[in-house]
Motif scaffolding. Structure first.
Motif: not given
Length: 173
Positions: A149-173
């Motif tokens: 929240q303080r530093a921001g995230i990269s587009l790669a991180r946005v993609r990583q979040i999307a992949e985890v939430l859209l294609h798995s049980d949502g648990s951290a990798g």
């Protein structure tokens, strides 16, 4: 902007038109479907009461996305004291409510992409103008969510979040 965020998913191989920039929890972590039958419990789109003793409000944790003019948003729930919950309720439809000081609360949404629990992170809930959900500011700690929240995230991180939430049980990798 969606063309900027278009990506090939590393999990399914498909090209997506852009990962979503917002995800939302339907209810606080403490809510259970059987509570619907309890007359002292209620789950609405913006507020929740459990057994007349626990009070929650829905808000948004916004995280800047580095390199684009947008934010990534987590729709989350925050627990509030009975007094603060009542005060927000009094002002919910009042123009100028955004001038209220922030309200202390505890994050009450588990965001499973983080290896450390997000439950009970300290927050400040800032009301915003009518029609806008409150902004949730996390206490500045070393928790990955607070750091993002303080530093921001990269587009790669946005993609990583999307992949985890859209294609798995949502648990951290």
């Amino acid at each position: 902007m969606s063309s900027v965020l278009e990506f090939t998913c590393s999990m399914c191989g498909a090209t997506h038109g852009g990962p979503p920039l917002a995800y939302a929890a339907e209810a606080p972590a403490h809510w259970r479907p059987e509570m619907e039958a309890d007359p002292d419990s209620e789950l609405a789109s913006d507020a929740c009461v459990i057994h007349g003793q626990a009070f929650f409000l829905r808000g948004v944790i916004e995280i800047p996305v580095i390199g684009v003019d947008d934010v990534f948003a987590w729709g989350v729930w925050v627990s509030l004291s009975p007094e603060n919950f009542a005060r927000i309720g009094e002002l919910w439809e009042t123009p100028g409510r955004e001038s209220e000081p922030p309200y202390f609360g505890w994050l009450s949404t588990e965001l499973p992409i983080y290896s450390r629990s997000t439950i009970n992170l300290k927050t400040n809930l800032h009301t915003r103008p009518l029609g806008q959900r409150p902004f949730i500011e996390l206490e500045p700690t070393d928790h990955p969510l607070a750091m993002e929240q303080r530093a921001g995230i990269s587009l790669a991180r946005v993609r990583q979040i999307a992949e985890v939430l859209l294609h798995s049980d949502g648990s951290a990798g």
